[in-house]
Design an enzyme around this catalytic site. Structure first.
Site, PDB file in Angstrom:
ATOM      1  N   CYS A  27       0.833  -1.201   0.000  1.00 50.82           N
ATOM      2  CA  CYS A  27       0.000   0.000   0.000  1.00 50.82           C
ATOM      3  C   CYS A  27       0.874   1.260   0.000  1.00 50.82           C
ATOM      4  O   CYS A  27       1.629   1.468  -0.933  1.00 50.82           O
ATOM      5  CB  CYS A  27      -0.995  -0.037   1.162  1.00 50.82           C
ATOM      6  SG  CYS A  27      -2.380   1.129   0.976  1.00 50.82           S
ATOM      7  N   HIS A  62      -3.733  -5.076  -0.473  1.00 49.57           N
ATOM      8  CA  HIS A  62      -3.317  -5.690   0.793  1.00 49.57           C
ATOM      9  C   HIS A  62      -3.303  -7.208   0.636  1.00 49.57           C
ATOM     10  O   HIS A  62      -4.367  -7.835   0.663  1.00 49.57           O
ATOM     11  CB  HIS A  62      -4.273  -5.281   1.917  1.00 49.57           C
ATOM     12  CG  HIS A  62      -4.122  -3.852   2.334  1.00 49.57           C
ATOM     13  ND1 HIS A  62      -3.274  -3.463   3.348  1.00 49.57           N
ATOM     14  CD2 HIS A  62      -4.687  -2.719   1.853  1.00 49.57           C
ATOM     15  CE1 HIS A  62      -3.330  -2.152   3.491  1.00 49.57           C
ATOM     16  NE2 HIS A  62      -4.179  -1.679   2.590  1.00 49.57           N
ATOM     17  N   GLU A  81      -2.458  -9.434   2.709  1.00 51.79           N
ATOM     18  CA  GLU A  81      -2.916 -10.084   3.938  1.00 51.79           C
ATOM     19  C   GLU A  81      -4.444 -10.117   4.034  1.00 51.79           C
ATOM     20  O   GLU A  81      -5.000 -10.856   4.846  1.00 51.79           O
ATOM     21  CB  GLU A  81      -2.316  -9.388   5.161  1.00 51.79           C
ATOM     22  CG  GLU A  81      -2.896  -8.038   5.527  1.00 51.79           C
ATOM     23  CD  GLU A  81      -2.356  -6.868   4.721  1.00 51.79           C
ATOM     24  OE1 GLU A  81      -2.652  -5.716   5.086  1.00 51.79           O
ATOM     25  OE2 GLU A  81      -1.637  -7.103   3.712  1.00 51.79           O
TER      26      GLU A  81
END
Length: 213
Positions: free
Chosen positions: A87, A192, A194
Site C-alpha cells: 500500500c 493488501h 494479507e
C-alpha cells in the site's frame, strides 16, 4: 531466515503479521518479526514495509523513527535482500508523492504517486474493494497465480511508473492503475495481500521463497 515487518506507527500491523507468520510456518521460511528497532532491521533477510493513510504522514512517520530508513536502505540497496512494500509502503518507492503536497519518496522506482482520475463517473474514489489483477510482466511473485485473480484495494492515489517494464501488474478502475511494481530485489503491491485471501497468501508465500537473481 528472518523476515522483518517494519513498524513505524503507520497502520495496524496485526493482520499482516499473522498472514506472514502463517505462510512462514507453512513453508518453513523462518521467523517473522515486527520491529521499529534499526538494529533488528539490519539483521533482516527480507523486509516488508506496510503503510496506511496519507503519503506525507507515512513518510514523516518513517523518517521520525531515527535510523529506520538507513537500516532499510542498507539491507535492500547495499545487501540486495528482498523487499516488499504494501500500500503506502509500495508508494514510497516512487520518486515523489503528490498527495496534499509534494513529498519525496525513496526514488527506488522512478515515478509519481498521483490522485486517481477515473474515466467515468461510475468509478468512485477511493478505489475500495476487490478487483482483478492484470499480470503484465512475469515475476516469481506470481507463481501459481492465474491472470484475473482478485485482490483487495483501498486507496485514492496510485503509482504512475516512469518505466513501463517496472509495472508488473495493473488493475482497471476507469483506466489502468498500477497494482504491482518491481525491479531487481524490490517489489511493491498496492493492494493488501494479507486481506486478499488465497491469492494474497500465495503471493506472501512466493515472496518468502523468492531468490532474486
Amino acid at each position: 531466515m528472518l523476515t522483518v515487518i517494519v513498524d513505524y506507527d503507520s497502520g495496524n500491523l496485526h493482520s499482516a503479521q499473522k498472514a506472514f507468520e502463517r505462510m512462514a510456518n507453512e513453508t518453513g521460511s523462518g521467523e517473522v518479526v515486527v520491529t521499529s528497532d534499526p538494529k533488528v532491521v539490519l539483521k533482516a533477510d527480507r523486509i516488508v514495509l506496510p503503510g496506511d493513510g496519507a503519503y506525507p504522514a507515512c513518510h514523516a512517520a518513517l523518517f521520525d523513527h531515527k535510523g529506520i530508513f538507513e537500516a532499510i536502505e542498507e539491507v535492500v540497496i547495499r545487501k540486495e535482500r528482498p523487499f516488499m512494500g504494501i500500500c503506502i509502503g509500495m508508494q514510497m518507492l516512487a520518486t515523489r508523492g503528490l498527495e496534499y503536497r509534494e513529498t519525496p519518496g525513496f526514488d527506488w522506482i522512478k515515478g509519481e504517486v498521483k490522485h486517481i482520475e477515473p474515466s467515468g463517473t461510475e468509478f468512485r474514489v477511493p478505489h475500495m474493494g476487490w478487483n482483478a489483477l492484470n499480470i503484465e510482466q512475469p515475476h516469481a511473485l506470481f507463481d501459481g497465480i492465474e491472470q484475473g485473480k482478485h485482490c483487495y484495494f483501498v486507496h485514492s492515489y496510485h503509482f504512475v511508473v516512469a518505466n513501463p517494464a517496472e509495472r508488473l501488474a495493473s488493475t482497471d478502475h476507469g483506466g489502468a492503475i498500477t497494482a504491482v511494481v518491481g525491479r531487481d530485489n524490490i517489489v511493491g503491491v498496492q493492494f493488501h495481500p494479507e486481506k486478499s485471501q488465497e491469492t494474497g497468501l500465495r503471493m506472501i508465500s512466493n515472496f518468502l521463497s523468492w531468490q532474486p537473481s
